[in-house]
Each structure stands twice: as structure tokens, then as C-alpha cells.
Write a protein that holds these residues in place. Structure first.
Motif, PDB file in Angstrom:
ATOM      1  N   SER A   1      47.647  -3.963   2.309  1.00  0.00           N
ATOM      2  CA  SER A   1      46.573  -4.925   2.564  1.00  0.00           C
ATOM      3  C   SER A   1      46.870  -6.262   1.904  1.00  0.00           C
ATOM      4  N   LEU A   2      47.381  -6.215   0.672  1.00  0.00           N
ATOM      5  CA  LEU A   2      47.715  -7.446  -0.048  1.00  0.00           C
ATOM      6  C   LEU A   2      48.855  -8.185   0.642  1.00  0.00           C
ATOM      7  N   TYR A   3      49.879  -7.438   1.084  1.00  0.00           N
ATOM      8  CA  TYR A   3      51.031  -8.071   1.738  1.00  0.00           C
ATOM      9  C   TYR A   3      50.643  -8.674   3.080  1.00  0.00           C
TER      10      TYR A   3
ATOM     11  N   THR B   1      48.253 -14.543  -1.253  1.00  0.00           N
ATOM     12  CA  THR B   1      49.492 -15.292  -1.497  1.00  0.00           C
ATOM     13  C   THR B   1      49.531 -15.815  -2.926  1.00  0.00           C
ATOM     14  N   ALA B   2      48.411 -16.337  -3.407  1.00  0.00           N
ATOM     15  CA  ALA B   2      48.353 -16.830  -4.781  1.00  0.00           C
ATOM     16  C   ALA B   2      48.559 -15.693  -5.785  1.00  0.00           C
TER      17      ALA B   2
ATOM     18  N   ASN C   1      46.295 -16.314   7.800  1.00  0.00           N
ATOM     19  CA  ASN C   1      46.057 -16.798   6.435  1.00  0.00           C
ATOM     20  C   ASN C   1      45.095 -15.921   5.648  1.00  0.00           C
ATOM     21  N   GLY C   2      45.228 -14.612   5.837  1.00  0.00           N
ATOM     22  CA  GLY C   2      44.470 -13.669   5.027  1.00  0.00           C
ATOM     23  C   GLY C   2      43.011 -13.535   5.388  1.00  0.00           C
ATOM     24  N   GLN C   3      42.581 -14.099   6.515  1.00  0.00           N
ATOM     25  CA  GLN C   3      41.179 -13.961   6.908  1.00  0.00           C
ATOM     26  C   GLN C   3      40.885 -12.515   7.301  1.00  0.00           C
ATOM     27  N   MET C   4      39.711 -12.046   6.926  1.00  0.00           N
ATOM     28  CA  MET C   4      39.283 -10.687   7.237  1.00  0.00           C
ATOM     29  C   MET C   4      37.919 -10.724   7.910  1.00  0.00           C
TER      30      MET C   4
END
Length: 706
Positions: free
Chosen positions: A373-375, A602-603, A295-298
Motif C-alpha cells: 500500500s505504501l509503495y 513518497t515523503a 499521486n497516492g490518492q485514495m
């Protein structure tokens, strides 16, 4: 007296006047904001900043490496022993954990085994938010289905046992590759050094993860048991498994090797060490960093910064992050890069202090890296086993080294990579607290440049800013017709001071329609659970059935709830579509804002697809009735936006643009969606419960009978 009171009626507050002004000019505001939002997104590579280390205590490179040639030679001997193992003669894969445990024991570390079972990745709605390893194990298991992790621990001589650093080396116990053996050799060399040093303040854990069931599954199973009270060792039935594994995993030489679960302190950071095939594309060894988790966690940016700093300045490695290679040849990006470079040169000629613009090559490569990175963040699927650590709020990355050496240079390679790992561990060892100084929300444009959340959120804010204004404008326009054609003739006339009763409750029926469609989207979200029960079904068949059942359930929902009936009138109303669109736009705004809290990437991508469609959609009959070139162009644009806004269509077209249309298949969207729900990505929920219902409501608005 009444007239004087009306004359001295106070004016609205400035904020209200500004809001009314923006609502009255919502069309202009929408065009300006959407254009500015897209431009801001394209300018992110230009606005990227150089990375820097925020936490001074890390001090990377402040100490000389201590890893010696002897440690690297020990790692090579261990590597050769691993490669010489012939598992086919014994028919079991227990020999590799035995060898690893024996060497850890010789170095003075504590050793334990960890058994785990493979988990099922089938879609199950009740386990969706419990993580990809929700404990759903295969029912028909045997001894061969168990994975066996080997865990070695070094207790820090200067520590109190409350913190630890983890090294992870995945390997396939059934068929080990040269790269996996090299990663084990690197970990052995570093472990050999750390067992002798006196400066350690944090425990060191070496997890040799048995990845025959997947790298992530092995690491996640160990982490789940490490952070829970249950030890996770399922007792094997003697009649099923015999005594072979039980003999190997019993206590040996006292308590040095234990079948029990050993723990160290709270994890401060984790490094996953992987070695890829030899690199022929680059002139020197290449280090690739993978950081995206679920879920996009970095991880904290400082962890990436110290790895990049030590790799470049300490070991002269070429550091790279993942990029979308097909974008490097994009004509649009190259043209835009030339324009930005030209504007930067003009600005510099006017004032040398204006540093705007970057070279074309840097812009294109930064855009390709930013898109990747965005994808990857929007996909919500971890890019490596490091993602299992982020589920427990532990900063972790995967370091994949692609060596460029001959087989006779293994010692030099082990020395090179071992010193890099040593430097990273030494920096993390200096920390007195967890990573917190640097960024957790960022996008990478290269290994040494990033875009922070304070910059890239501007593009998203500009994209969604028109949505509440358009919703308010549509509702206001529909409410103004209180004495027009929309009013039922039998209704009594209303005074100017009263609120029109017809429009005051009519929007509730539009809200009911939107609510019912979103309830239908919950049914669509659960349909794959039943489709997965069909044996031997192809992705194309499953996708076709998913679409067919979704359409049938939509019509049944319309029939049961009568969603789009507006009581109180016997003739079609011209403002029904405006109220419906108003509530639809408001629902899209709320959905995008909620998704931005869960997964901002995602947003961001969802806003690029959803916002133009929601803003421009109008009934197609209106454009045909006007019969002007402008109206016809608007109608054609709306049809195209609705076509591209359908999730399977958008995915297949995007995949074809990046990978070539010859490689796409109709069932690819099902395979992609299957990946999302197997990893419990919130992107799947967004597509089914935010994007899809708004798309259906836009279709209804487009085909409205006004």
C-alpha cells in the motif's frame, strides 16, 4: 546603573529555552527521533484498527438481494452472444458495441457511443501537470485507431437526475478474453435488474469501455468529455474512413441510440468490474480490491468497507488486497513478529486489559500488505482505471474477481457477483451526499484493517524532526568561531554584543550553492524529454546518457556560477562545510514537508533514505585525519549511505531484494522513471528536484577539502 540593568535582564521564554536545549543536544535528539521513527513505522501493523462503516446511511446488507436467476440467465445469453461474435469476418470491431447497445436498448436504457483517439504517453514538460491524458493525440490516425465506448443510462424513477453511479466494464474489442466477457455479463445482469426497480434515487451509467488502447485511456477519455463542454467526437474524414463506421454510429430507431454525448448527474461513486482467470490457489472465489489512484490518492474508506462487508458476509467471497509476496518469507519480519508476539503475551499476563501484540502470521502479512500500500501510493501510478475517477474527485475502486468454477457454473457466478454489485449500488444509492464521513488518507494492512493518517504520520514526523535542529546547531557552531581561525586576520576584532559580519553573510554563499544545485536539478528533470527523441534507443543507453549529461551539466553549472567559492578568505575554512550542510539539511526538510502535502507515502520513503544521509554526513578528510576506529566507522557509514542514496542504486537494490537480483537490468531504472513521467507522478519531481540535489550536496560535503 548599566550593571544593574544587565543583572535584571529577563530570561528567555520557556519555548525558547526548550529550543536552545534541543539544539545544544541535537546529536542525542537525532538518534532518539530516527530510531523512534523507524520503530513506529515497523509497529504500524500492530497499531492498525479494524475497519468500520462511518456513514450510517449506507446500511450495507439491510435489504435482501433482488437479482434473480432470470437476470443471471439473461446475462449468460448476452455473454454467449458476445463470445460467438467473429470480428475477423467483418474486419471491424464495431459489432461488440452494436450488441451491447442493442441489449441496453431492449432493457429500456438510453444508449450513446463515444469515440476517442489514443493519447501519446511521451514525456513532455509542458503537459506534466495536466494528467496522463493531456490531449496529445497521435498525428497519424485512421479509423481503426479510434476506440468506441458504449454508454448506457438508466434514469432513476425516484431521482431528479442530479446524481449518478457508474459501472465500468473494460473489454478489448480486438481480442476479448473470457474474463472480459464475464464482466460484461455481470454488468448486463445488474443493468437488467436496475432497469425494473423502483427504489433508484440516482441514475445508473454503464460504461462498456473499449480498452484496445488501454483501460485507463478509454475511461479517462470518456470522463474528460463528460466533465467538459466539448463533446469530444472528432469528425471522421469520409475519404479516409469510408462510410462503415459512420453508418454504424448514426441514429437508429429514433433517438434511442445516438452518436451524441449523453450525460447523467454528478457521479457519486464508480465501480470497475473485472474478472480474472480462474483461481486454483484458493478454495473459493477471490475478490481483489484495487484503490490507489494518481499521486497516492485514495477513495473514501467507506466505499472499500461496504464492498468488503458485502463480499464477506453477503456472498462468502475471500477478499484480498495487494501485498508484496516476497516479504512473507522475510527472516527479519518473522523475527520481529515473534518479538512483538512475545511482548504482547507478557503485557497480557501483567494486565489482561493490555491488548498489545498480534500473532506472527498476522504481523508478517500485515507488513507485506502495508508495504504494498505504501509503495503503490508512493509510486503515484493508478493501479487500475478507477484512478481516472479520482482525478475528478469521484470515489472509485476496481473489483477484480478470480472465480473458481467450471464453465457450466457461469449462471451461479453471474448471480454471485451481480448480487455483490447490486448491494454496493444499493448502499451508495442510500447516500444523501457524497462520501465524507470516513478517511481519505490511510494505509491498508488487510481488507479489514487500516492505519489512519493520525497514526502513520507519527513515524514521518519523528524522522524529519531532527533536521531543523541539526541545521540550527550547525549554523550556531559555525557562528561561534567569530574570533577563531575562520576569521580573516585583517578583519577588525568584534565585540561580544555585535553580530559577526563574516559569518552573518557567509551563509548566503552556502545558500547560493544549494540554490544553484537545485536549479541544476531542473535541467536533469527536463533531460529525458530530449533523450526520448532518440529513435530506437534502449533503456540502458538512455539511462547512461541521462547520467552522463547530468554530470556534464553539473560541472558546467559549477563553472558558470562558482557555487562553492566563499569570498573574503584566502585559505580553506574549516566551517564552510558546516554552513553548507546546514543549508542542505534545511532544504531537505522543506522538500520533504512539501512532498508530504502532495504524496505522503513518497515523503515517508524519501525520509527513510534522505534523513540518515543528511544527518550523518561529514567531510571524509576529518575522519581520516582523526584516525580512530569511531571516525573510520563513521566515514565508512557515510560512504555506504551516499552509495545507497543514489536513486538508481536504491531502486535496483530494492528491486533485487524483492524480486531477485537475476531479474534486474541496468536500464530498469529508466523504465521505472518512464512510467513515472508517463503518468505524471509527482514522485518523479521529488526524485529529481529534492532527493537528487540533496544527494549531490551530501557528496560535496563528504569530499570537502577541510
Amino acid at each position: 546603573m548599566a550593571e544593574s540593568e544587565r543583572e535584571i535582564k529577563p530570561k528567555p521564554r520557556p519555548i525558547i529555552r526548550i529550543g536552545l536545549f534541543l539544539i545544544s543536544h541535537s546529536l542525542l535528539v537525532s538518534v532518539v527521533c530516527c530510531t523512534a521513527g523507524i520503530l513506529a513505522l515497523l509497529l504500524l501493523p500492530v497499531l492498525a484498527k479494524n475497519t468500520y462503516i462511518s456513514e450510517n446511511a449506507l446500511m450495507p446488507g439491510s435489504a435482501s438481494p433482488m437479482l434473480s436467476n432470470n437476470d443471471a440467465s439473461d446475462g449468460q445469453r448476452f455473454l454467449n452472444r458476445i463470445l460467438n461474435l467473429d470480428s475477423k469476418t467483418t474486419g471491424t470491431d464495431i459489432e461488440i458495441p452494436e450488441v451491447i447497445a442493442e441489449h441496453i436498448m431492449e432493457l429500456g436504457g438510453e444508449v450513446s457511443y463515444h469515440k476517442f483517439q489514443p493519447v501519446s504517453n511521451k514525456f513532455h514538460p509542458l503537459h506534466f501537470f495536466l494528467g496522463p491524458d493531456a490531449g496529445i493525440i497521435h498525428e497519424n490516425y485512421s479509423c481503426s485507431s479510434y476506440g468506441i465506448n458504449t454508454v448506457g443510462i438508466i434514469r432513476a424513477p425516484r431521482g431528479d437526475g442530479k446524481e449518478a453511479i457508474v459501472m465500468v466494464t473494460p473489454y478489448n474489442s480486438v481480442r476479448m478474453t473470457m474474463g472480459e466477457a464475464l464482466s460484461l455479463g455481470v454488468a448486463h445482469s445488474v443493468f437488467s435488474l436496475l432497469s425494473r426497480v423502483t427504489w433508484l434515487a440516482k441514475d445508473i451509467i454503464w460504461l462498456a469501455a473499449d480498452s484496445k488502447h488501454g483501460e485507463y485511456a478509454a475511461v479517462a477519455a470518456w470522463l474528460r468529455d463528460y466533465n467538459t463542454l466539448s463533446f469530444g467526437d472528432v469528425k471522421l474524414h469520409p475519404e479516409m474512413c469510408g462510410a462503415s463506421i459512420e453508418h454504424e454510429m448514426t441514429q437508429v430507431k429514433g433517438d434511442v441510440i445516438s452518436n451524441g454525448f449523453r450525460r447523467a448527474g454528478t457521479m457519486a461513486a464508480a465501480l470497475v468490474i473485472k474478472v480474472a482467470d480462474c483461481s486454483t490457489e484458493f478454495e473459493k472465489d477471490v475478490l481483489k480490491i484495487y484503490a490507489e489512484a494518481s499521486n497516492g490518492q485514495m477513495p473514501n474508506l467507506d466505499l472499500i468497507n461496504i464492498v468488503n462487508y458485502l463480499a464477506v458476509h453477503g456472498q462468502s467471497l475471500q477478499v484480498r488486497v495487494e501485498k508484496i509476496w516476497s516479504l512473507l518469507d522475510s527472516w527479519l519480519l518473522n523475527s520481529l513478529g515473534e518479538l512483538i508476539e512475545l511482548l504482547g503475551n507478557v503485557a497480557k499476563s501483567l494486565n489482561p486489559q493490555w491488548k498489545f501484540g498480534i500473532p506472527v502470521a498476522d504481523y508478517v502479512e500485515g507488513s507485506a500488505t502495508l508495504a504494498s500500500s505504501l509503495y503503490n501510493q508512493a509510486l503515484g501510478v493508478p493501479t487500475g482505471p478507477h484512478g481516472a475517477f479520482r482525478d475528478y474527485q469521484v470515489d472509485a475502486i476496481t473489483m477484480e474477481i478470480s472465480p473458481k468454477f467450471a464453465s457450466s457454473q457461469r449462471v451461479l457466478f453471474l448471480l454471485l457477483v451481480g448480487r455483490l454489485v447490486e448491494g454496493v449500488i444499493r448502499s451508495v444509492n442510500n447516500l444523501l451526499e457524497k462520501f465524507h464521513q470516513s478517511f481519505f488518507l490511510y494505509l491498508l494492512t488487510s481488507s479489514s484493517r487500516f492505519v489512519s493518517v493520525g497514526v502513520y504520520m507519527i513515524a514521518f514526523a519523528l524522522l524529519i524532526a531532527p533536521l531543523p535542529l541539526v541545521a540550527a546547531a550547525l549554523f550556531s557552531d559555525a557562528s561561534k568561531s567569530k574570533l577563531g581561525k575562520d576569521v580573516v586576520p585583517s578583519e577588525p576584532a568584534l565585540s561580544d554584543e555585535s553580530v559577526p559580519t563574516f559569518t552573518s553573510w557567509k551563509w548566503l554563499y552556502a545558500a547560493k550553492a544549494v540554490l544553484v544545485v537545485h536549479l541544476w536539478s531542473a535541467i536533469v528533470t527536463l533531460l529525458p524529454y530530449f533523450l526520448c527523441q532518440i529513435p530506437n534507443s534502449s533503456p540502458s543507453f538512455n539511462l547512461s546518457m541521462w547520467i552522463l549529461l547530468s554530470v556534464i551539466s553539473l560541472f558546467l553549472t559549477y563553472w558558470l556560477f562558482g557555487s562553492f567559492s566563499f569570498p573574503g578568505t584566502s585559505q580553506p575554512q574549516r566551517k564552510e562545510w558546516a554552513l553548507l550542510k546546514s543549508v542542505t539539511v534545511a532544504a531537505a526538510f522543506i522538500g520533504l514537508c512539501l512532498m508530504s502535502v502532495i504524496n505522503f507515502a513518497t515523503a515517508e520513503i524519501g525520509a527513510l533514505l534522505l534523513v540518515p544521509m543528511c544527518l550523518t554526513i561529514v567531510p571524509l578528510r576529518l575522519d581520516i585525519r582523526v584516525n580512530t576506529m569511531k571516525a573510520l566507522l563513521r566515514g565508512a557509514c557515510n560512504v555506504l549511505l551516499v552509495f545507497f542514496g543514489f536513486p538508481p542504486t536504491a531502486f535496483l537494490l530494492l528491486k533485487g531484494a524483492l524480486e531477485g537480483y537475476d531479474s534486474i537490468r541496468f536500464g530498469d531504472f529508466w523504465t521505472w522513471a518512464e512510467t513515472l513521467w508517463a503518468w505524471n507522478s509527482a514522485t518523479y519531481i521529488y526524485i529529481c528536484m529534492v532527493h537528487l540535489p540533496c544527494w549531490v550536496l551530501c557528496i560535496h560535503t563528504l569530499l570537502h577539502h577541510c
